[in-house]
Design an enzyme around this catalytic site. Structure first.
Site, PDB file in Angstrom:
ATOM      1  CG  HIS A   1      -2.175  -0.765   1.071  1.00  0.00           C
ATOM      2  ND1 HIS A   1      -2.205  -2.135   1.019  1.00  0.00           N
ATOM      3  CD2 HIS A   1      -3.476  -0.357   0.955  1.00  0.00           C
ATOM      4  CE1 HIS A   1      -3.460  -2.540   0.888  1.00  0.00           C
ATOM      5  NE2 HIS A   1      -4.248  -1.492   0.841  1.00  0.00           N
TER       6      HIS A   1
ATOM      7  CG  HIS B   1       2.231  -2.997   6.451  1.00  0.00           C
ATOM      8  ND1 HIS B   1       3.019  -4.003   5.951  1.00  0.00           N
ATOM      9  CD2 HIS B   1       1.179  -2.886   5.603  1.00  0.00           C
ATOM     10  CE1 HIS B   1       2.485  -4.480   4.844  1.00  0.00           C
ATOM     11  NE2 HIS B   1       1.359  -3.826   4.615  1.00  0.00           N
TER      12      HIS B   1
END
Length: 481
Positions: free
Chosen positions: A146, A200
């Site tokens: 992303h 993350h």
């Protein structure tokens, strides 16, 4: 931890849902020493920062923010780009569209390559509460795809906006600064959102930002020369095709069953189809003959209401028909290839040793590829289980063992240990075998690899050449004005 928000989310903490958390000995035994060393360095950072992320979530989480970051995360997914990019070509933005294809596909392939190379887990949940839509939690964590996509796309679009503002004077001050502000909000939302949702760690996002920046810099430095080669060399398809197939073949073998390889196949194939389409439109003169027709209602500087309505009608029809053609192509091509490829592979296996990837069942071990149940769309947020609070103390003790204790404490405080199927998988990895075991559901087939190559390269070719040519022949035009 603050009370969970009323937005439905998916908290993934089981071993099956968290790749990269098998016992450390498995990775040391399967990976080459240099890959294992890289993984260990990244893993130390993930271990150290997971409690920090949990504390950050404790301080800043809010139901409204949960909704915001969950929905905004969809703007950094592969699905969003694969749906949005073809529309650019339907309306004549070929330079912008092909540039975005190259930048985003390169980011998807390289981030997937590094994910499977390093095999690093996402932040440990618990103590982190992981919020996600879709199946991104089934991938490794390092680097953040992303973040890679959002940074590379933001820099790419900013480059076009800045050039229009400074060189062509085609943009007012208000429009320019507003566009820059929107891009800044977008990239900060996506990158910080990966931390907020626990998807993350900081090192994942940092690597993703660096990778996205590097891809954009490489694009700026090489695109003019690359595009000139695509439109001037007759050998383009004969060079691009084997190179893309080699990129698929040499993608690293992961330890866990991670879907990163499937993303890599898809986007390498998109580059293949896009480059061949760019070459063919120039070689056959299609770009000059058919891809410069103006859409009905798009002529002139001053549009009447009737012209605007006419243009909008054609625009809606183009989008609907274009997406429908891609959808039908995907269904027909996939069904046909699943029917044709397995017997072809079995015949070739009698004469050659065909390449085989771990977790992919060879055609000699099955008679046909099972028909999928439905189209597996990305689930809506309202269809997902609710968020759970997690015991962080037990997780901290598990983190100190650096993956040797594969467990997670769920909503009912039930400890889930390594399942029997994963124990079998671990044994296979240690011995280097990949034979089918009774009771394990087969998910991947060797026919799927070549199927994805054909399907996604076909989608790119149709989007860049086939569908725009069809619109031109139908009198619907390509250029918006």
């Amino acid at each position: 931890m603050k009370p969970a928000s009323n937005v439905d989310t998916l908290v993934s903490g089981s071993p099956r849902q968290s790749p990269g958390q098998l016992p450390q000995d498995v990775y040391d035994a399967v990976l080459p020493w240099w890959r294992s060393s890289i993984r260990n360095m990244v893993l130390k950072v993930v271990e150290r920062k997971s409690p920090f992320l949990a504390e950050m979530q404790h301080r800043v989480r809010h139901p409204w923010l949960d909704v915001y970051f969950l929905y905004m995360s969809s703007l950094g997914t592969h699905t969003f780009f694969l749906i949005g990019l073809p529309i650019l070509f339907f309306f004549g933005y070929f330079e912008l569209g092909l540039g975005l294809v190259v930048v985003l596909a390169s980011g998807a392939y390289l981030s997937s390559f590094i994910k499977d190379l390093v095999c690093s887990p996402r932040p440990f949940a618990p103590p982190v509460t992981r919020l996600t839509i879709g199946s991104h939690h089934l991938e490794y964590g390092f680097p953040s795809t992303h973040s890679t996509h959002s940074v590379s796309m933001t820099l790419f679009i900013f480059g076009h906006i800045h050039r229009a503002y400074t060189e062509h004077s085609a943009m007012s001050n208000i429009t320019y600064f507003t566009s820059c502000a929107i891009l800044l909000v977008y990239v900060v939302t996506i990158v910080f959102g990966r931390l907020y949702t626990g998807m993350h760690s900081i090192i994942d996002c940092t690597a993703g930002v660096a990778l996205g920046t590097g891809i954009w810099v490489a694009y700026v430095m090489t695109w003019d020369a690359l595009d000139y080669w695509l439109v001037s060399d007759l050998m383009v398809p004969y060079i691009v095709t084997p190179v893309c197939l080699l990129l698929v073949h040499f993608h690293p073998q992961p330890v866990d069953d991670c879907p990163c390889f499937e993303d890599a196949i898809a986007f390498v194939s998109v580059i293949l189809g896009g480059f061949v389409a760019r070459w063919h439109t120039a070689y056959a003169g299609i770009d000059r003959q058919l891809l410069q027709a103006v859409m009905p209602g798009g002529q002139g500087d001053a549009w009447t209401l009737a012209e605007k309505l006419r243009w909008c009608s054609f625009a809606g029809a183009k989008v609907g028909m274009g997406i429908l053609i891609i959808f039908v192509w995907r269904l027909l091509a996939k069904a046909t290839l699943h029917l044709v490829l397995p017997p072809l592979f079995r015949a070739l296996a009698l004469c050659f040793d065909l390449p085989h990837r771990r977790f992919y069942t060879p055609a000699t071990h099955y008679t046909h590829v099972p028909v999928e149940n439905g189209l597996h769309p990305i689930p809506s947020v309202i269809d997902l289980p609710s968020t759970s609070d997690i015991n962080s103390e037990e997780a901290k003790s598990g983190i100190k063992k650096r993956g040797r204790s594969v467990k997670s404490n769920m909503r009912d405080n039930e400890t889930i240990y390594l399942s029997e199927s994963l124990r079998i998988q671990e044994k296979e990895l240690e011995t280097g075998r990949n034979t089918a075991q009774p009771g394990i559901e087969v998910k991947h087939y060797d026919a799927d690899v070549l199927t994805k190559v054909v399907v996604y390269s076909g989608i790119a070719f149709l989007s860049i050449e086939g569908i725009p040519v069809l619109f031109s022949l139908m009198g619907w035009g390509i250029e918006p004005w």
